[in-house]
Design a protein around this motif. Structure first.
Motif, PDB file in Angstrom:
ATOM      1  N   GLY A 135       0.794  -1.220   0.000  1.00 35.92           N
ATOM      2  CA  GLY A 135       0.000   0.000   0.000  1.00 35.92           C
ATOM      3  C   GLY A 135       0.827   1.271   0.000  1.00 35.92           C
ATOM      4  N   GLN A 136       2.158   1.147   0.129  1.00 31.26           N
ATOM      5  CA  GLN A 136       3.042   2.309   0.212  1.00 31.26           C
ATOM      6  C   GLN A 136       3.949   2.444  -1.008  1.00 31.26           C
ATOM      7  OE1 GLN A 136       2.563   4.398   2.565  1.00 31.26           O
ATOM      8  NE2 GLN A 136       1.308   3.167   3.939  1.00 31.26           N
ATOM      9  N   TYR A 137       3.692   1.691  -2.054  1.00 30.57           N
ATOM     10  CA  TYR A 137       4.610   1.696  -3.201  1.00 30.57           C
ATOM     11  C   TYR A 137       4.845   3.089  -3.774  1.00 30.57           C
ATOM     12  CZ  TYR A 137       5.414  -3.318  -3.944  1.00 30.57           C
ATOM     13  OH  TYR A 137       5.854  -4.617  -3.831  1.00 30.57           O
ATOM     14  N   LYS A 138       3.791   3.859  -3.933  1.00 35.35           N
ATOM     15  CA  LYS A 138       3.960   5.196  -4.507  1.00 35.35           C
ATOM     16  C   LYS A 138       4.838   6.063  -3.609  1.00 35.35           C
ATOM     17  CE  LYS A 138       1.475   9.229  -6.275  1.00 35.35           C
ATOM     18  NZ  LYS A 138       0.147   9.871  -6.459  1.00 35.35           N
ATOM     19  N   ARG A 139       4.630   5.986  -2.299  1.00 37.03           N
ATOM     20  CA  ARG A 139       5.439   6.766  -1.366  1.00 37.03           C
ATOM     21  C   ARG A 139       6.898   6.321  -1.406  1.00 37.03           C
ATOM     22  NH1 ARG A 139       2.896   6.927   4.472  1.00 37.03           N
ATOM     23  NH2 ARG A 139       4.513   8.527   4.724  1.00 37.03           N
ATOM     24  N   PHE A 140       7.122   5.004  -1.490  1.00 30.85           N
ATOM     25  CA  PHE A 140       8.496   4.495  -1.607  1.00 30.85           C
ATOM     26  C   PHE A 140       9.159   5.040  -2.877  1.00 30.85           C
ATOM     27  CE2 PHE A 140       6.998   0.447   0.729  1.00 30.85           C
ATOM     28  CZ  PHE A 140       7.400   0.952   1.952  1.00 30.85           C
ATOM     29  N   ASN A 158       5.025  -7.750  -7.171  1.00 32.01           N
ATOM     30  CA  ASN A 158       3.653  -7.984  -6.680  1.00 32.01           C
ATOM     31  C   ASN A 158       2.616  -7.015  -7.227  1.00 32.01           C
ATOM     32  OD1 ASN A 158       5.461  -8.459  -3.756  1.00 32.01           O
ATOM     33  ND2 ASN A 158       4.443 -10.166  -4.735  1.00 32.01           N
ATOM     34  N   VAL A 159       2.829  -6.467  -8.412  1.00 32.90           N
ATOM     35  CA  VAL A 159       1.911  -5.437  -8.915  1.00 32.90           C
ATOM     36  C   VAL A 159       0.632  -6.010  -9.534  1.00 32.90           C
ATOM     37  CG1 VAL A 159       3.747  -3.742  -9.272  1.00 32.90           C
ATOM     38  CG2 VAL A 159       3.111  -5.299 -11.136  1.00 32.90           C
ATOM     39  N   LEU A 160       0.522  -7.330  -9.642  1.00 33.49           N
ATOM     40  CA  LEU A 160      -0.736  -7.956 -10.077  1.00 33.49           C
ATOM     41  C   LEU A 160      -1.451  -8.631  -8.910  1.00 33.49           C
ATOM     42  CD1 LEU A 160       0.294  -9.421 -13.551  1.00 33.49           C
ATOM     43  CD2 LEU A 160      -0.781  -7.229 -13.027  1.00 33.49           C
ATOM     44  N   PHE A 161      -0.796  -8.690  -7.780  1.00 28.52           N
ATOM     45  CA  PHE A 161      -1.368  -9.111  -6.492  1.00 28.52           C
ATOM     46  C   PHE A 161      -2.225 -10.371  -6.623  1.00 28.52           C
ATOM     47  CE2 PHE A 161      -3.639  -8.368  -2.396  1.00 28.52           C
ATOM     48  CZ  PHE A 161      -2.510  -8.267  -1.608  1.00 28.52           C
ATOM     49  N   HIS A 162      -1.585 -11.458  -7.007  1.00 29.05           N
ATOM     50  CA  HIS A 162      -2.229 -12.774  -7.092  1.00 29.05           C
ATOM     51  C   HIS A 162      -3.413 -12.784  -8.065  1.00 29.05           C
ATOM     52  CE1 HIS A 162       0.111 -13.140  -3.429  1.00 29.05           C
ATOM     53  NE2 HIS A 162      -0.655 -12.271  -2.815  1.00 29.05           N
ATOM     54  N   GLY A 163      -3.399 -11.892  -9.023  1.00 29.50           N
ATOM     55  CA  GLY A 163      -4.493 -11.815  -9.988  1.00 29.50           C
ATOM     56  C   GLY A 163      -5.686 -11.017  -9.498  1.00 29.50           C
ATOM     57  N   ARG A 173     -11.044  -4.259   3.396  1.00 27.93           N
ATOM     58  CA  ARG A 173      -9.648  -3.896   3.661  1.00 27.93           C
ATOM     59  C   ARG A 173      -8.741  -4.361   2.523  1.00 27.93           C
ATOM     60  NH1 ARG A 173      -6.194  -5.608   9.092  1.00 27.93           N
ATOM     61  NH2 ARG A 173      -4.258  -4.539   8.532  1.00 27.93           N
ATOM     62  N   ARG A 174      -8.974  -5.604   2.070  1.00 35.03           N
ATOM     63  CA  ARG A 174      -8.154  -6.134   0.981  1.00 35.03           C
ATOM     64  C   ARG A 174      -8.455  -5.387  -0.327  1.00 35.03           C
ATOM     65  NH1 ARG A 174      -4.879 -10.451   0.952  1.00 35.03           N
ATOM     66  NH2 ARG A 174      -4.427 -11.540  -0.994  1.00 35.03           N
ATOM     67  N   ARG A 175      -9.722  -5.037  -0.531  1.00 35.61           N
ATOM     68  CA  ARG A 175     -10.091  -4.283  -1.729  1.00 35.61           C
ATOM     69  C   ARG A 175      -9.395  -2.929  -1.750  1.00 35.61           C
ATOM     70  NH1 ARG A 175     -15.295  -4.555  -1.236  1.00 35.61           N
ATOM     71  NH2 ARG A 175     -15.797  -2.439  -0.582  1.00 35.61           N
ATOM     72  N   CYS A 176      -9.265  -2.310  -0.597  1.00 36.87           N
ATOM     73  CA  CYS A 176      -8.567  -1.024  -0.492  1.00 36.87           C
ATOM     74  C   CYS A 176      -7.108  -1.175  -0.892  1.00 36.87           C
ATOM     75  CB  CYS A 176      -8.683  -0.491   0.935  1.00 36.87           C
ATOM     76  SG  CYS A 176      -7.870   1.101   1.190  1.00 36.87           S
ATOM     77  N   LEU A 177      -6.471  -2.258  -0.439  1.00 36.28           N
ATOM     78  CA  LEU A 177      -5.071  -2.499  -0.782  1.00 36.28           C
ATOM     79  C   LEU A 177      -4.922  -2.737  -2.288  1.00 36.28           C
ATOM     80  CD1 LEU A 177      -2.113  -3.024  -0.117  1.00 36.28           C
ATOM     81  CD2 LEU A 177      -2.723  -5.368   0.524  1.00 36.28           C
ATOM     82  N   VAL A 178      -5.806  -3.558  -2.858  1.00 35.38           N
ATOM     83  CA  VAL A 178      -5.758  -3.830  -4.295  1.00 35.38           C
ATOM     84  C   VAL A 178      -5.945  -2.530  -5.085  1.00 35.38           C
ATOM     85  CG1 VAL A 178      -6.947  -4.972  -6.207  1.00 35.38           C
ATOM     86  CG2 VAL A 178      -6.466  -6.239  -4.106  1.00 35.38           C
ATOM     87  N   ASN A 179      -6.844  -1.671  -4.624  1.00 38.24           N
ATOM     88  CA  ASN A 179      -7.069  -0.398  -5.314  1.00 38.24           C
ATOM     89  C   ASN A 179      -5.830   0.497  -5.261  1.00 38.24           C
ATOM     90  OD1 ASN A 179      -9.664  -0.969  -6.164  1.00 38.24           O
ATOM     91  ND2 ASN A 179     -10.629  -0.088  -4.346  1.00 38.24           N
ATOM     92  N   LYS A 180      -5.096   0.430  -4.155  1.00 37.36           N
ATOM     93  CA  LYS A 180      -3.857   1.208  -4.060  1.00 37.36           C
ATOM     94  C   LYS A 180      -2.822   0.702  -5.062  1.00 37.36           C
ATOM     95  CE  LYS A 180      -4.066   2.844   0.724  1.00 37.36           C
ATOM     96  NZ  LYS A 180      -3.395   2.854   2.045  1.00 37.36           N
ATOM     97  N   ILE A 181      -2.748  -0.605  -5.234  1.00 39.09           N
ATOM     98  CA  ILE A 181      -1.815  -1.176  -6.208  1.00 39.09           C
ATOM     99  C   ILE A 181      -2.234  -0.782  -7.625  1.00 39.09           C
ATOM    100  CG2 ILE A 181      -0.846  -3.311  -7.155  1.00 39.09           C
ATOM    101  CD1 ILE A 181      -1.264  -4.546  -4.353  1.00 39.09           C
ATOM    102  N   LYS A 182      -3.541  -0.831  -7.907  1.00 38.73           N
ATOM    103  CA  LYS A 182      -4.041  -0.421  -9.220  1.00 38.73           C
ATOM    104  C   LYS A 182      -3.706   1.045  -9.486  1.00 38.73           C
ATOM    105  CE  LYS A 182      -8.120  -1.799 -10.582  1.00 38.73           C
ATOM    106  NZ  LYS A 182      -9.572  -2.122 -10.565  1.00 38.73           N
ATOM    107  N   ASP A 183      -3.901   1.885  -8.478  1.00 39.88           N
ATOM    108  CA  ASP A 183      -3.584   3.311  -8.622  1.00 39.88           C
ATOM    109  C   ASP A 183      -2.086   3.502  -8.893  1.00 39.88           C
ATOM    110  OD1 ASP A 183      -6.211   3.982  -8.198  1.00 39.88           O
ATOM    111  OD2 ASP A 183      -5.945   4.508  -6.073  1.00 39.88           O
ATOM    112  N   TYR A 184      -1.265   2.717  -8.202  1.00 41.57           N
ATOM    113  CA  TYR A 184       0.183   2.803  -8.397  1.00 41.57           C
ATOM    114  C   TYR A 184       0.551   2.417  -9.824  1.00 41.57           C
ATOM    115  CZ  TYR A 184       5.153   1.601  -7.927  1.00 41.57           C
ATOM    116  OH  TYR A 184       6.512   1.515  -8.100  1.00 41.57           O
ATOM    117  N   ASN A 185      -0.022   1.331 -10.320  1.00 46.24           N
ATOM    118  CA  ASN A 185       0.268   0.890 -11.681  1.00 46.24           C
ATOM    119  C   ASN A 185      -0.116   1.952 -12.709  1.00 46.24           C
ATOM    120  OD1 ASN A 185       1.214  -1.577 -10.751  1.00 46.24           O
ATOM    121  ND2 ASN A 185      -0.708  -2.650 -11.104  1.00 46.24           N
ATOM    122  N   GLU A 186      -1.277   2.560 -12.520  1.00 45.51           N
ATOM    123  CA  GLU A 186      -1.743   3.585 -13.461  1.00 45.51           C
ATOM    124  C   GLU A 186      -0.887   4.845 -13.365  1.00 45.51           C
ATOM    125  OE1 GLU A 186      -5.893   4.065 -12.632  1.00 45.51           O
ATOM    126  OE2 GLU A 186      -6.318   1.939 -13.044  1.00 45.51           O
TER     127      GLU A 186
END
Length: 212
Positions: A135-140, A158-163, A173-186
């Motif tokens: 959830g912190q990829y963008k900040r990193f 881990n940018v596809l997060f197990h599909g 909570r998990r949906r929020c994390l997945v959305n953060k990864i999607k936002d990071y990818n975009e």
């Protein structure tokens, strides 16, 4: 096309690792320690062999598996890696010592979001490998990108997060994390300073090449 059969076929072609690495893989599996997927690791190591970095910064050491594999594949390379989980830090120290690589791997103990000044003492890097809190990829990325050399590369795992990146997730909570990864990818795909490609290998790996 049977994707699982293809993955099994590719895994069967991976060369047997050193007994220490296989011990680490067994430990990670038994103790539920997240280490990089084997096919993703093999892909990244081959990419690193092609570009021959001299210094790598890793965010998220876990038990030291990726650091050890990178240095073993790039004999002239130095790795600075960060980990905040105390039990994992102790195992990383143990395994790095067993591998005889304490002179090439520097382990910084602490939260990567709070360790910039300590990392900065080690200079700049040819590659930054992000494999810590998803959830912190963008900040990193934004925090450590200034330490990347010209023509450097940032790799994110881990940018596809197990599909789950393309699924609807019931758990909020998990949906929020997945959305953060999607936002990071975009965000990364549209970054004005980097050319980024997402490779659907392992759990998904992005390679972001600095422009210019």
């Amino acid at each position: 096309m049977d994707q699982q059969a293809i993955q099994d076929y590719l895994l069967a072609l991976v060369k047997e690792r050193h007994p220490l690495l296989m011990e680490m893989e067994d430990y990670a599996r038994e103790q539920h320690v997240p280490i990089m997927d084997l096919l993703g690791m093999e892909h990244m190591l081959q990419f690193l062999r092609l570009i021959q970095p001299k210094k790598i910064l890793e965010l998220g050491a876990a038990i030291g598996y990726s650091s050890i594999r990178m240095v073993q594949s790039l004999s002239q390379c130095e790795v600075v890696t960060i980990e905040r989980n105390v039990p994992r830090i102790e195992k990383a120290k143990e395994y790095i010592a067993k591998a005889g690589l304490t002179h090439q791997i520097t382990l910084i103990e602490g939260d990567a979001l709070l360790s910039f000044e300590e990392v900065q003492k080690h200079g700049t890097f040819d590659v930054i490998f992000i494999d810590a809190a998803k959830g912190q990829y963008k900040r990193f990325f934004e925090l450590y990108e200034p330490l990347l050399n010209d023509n450097g590369v940032i790799i994110s795992d881990n940018v596809l997060f197990h599909g789950e990146i393309v699924q609807y997730i019931e758990n909020k909570r998990r949906r929020c994390l997945v959305n953060k990864i999607k936002d990071y990818n975009e965000w990364l795909s549209n970054h004005p300073k980097y050319d980024t490609t997402i490779f659907p290998i392992g759990d998904g790996v992005t390679v972001s090449k600095k422009k210019g």
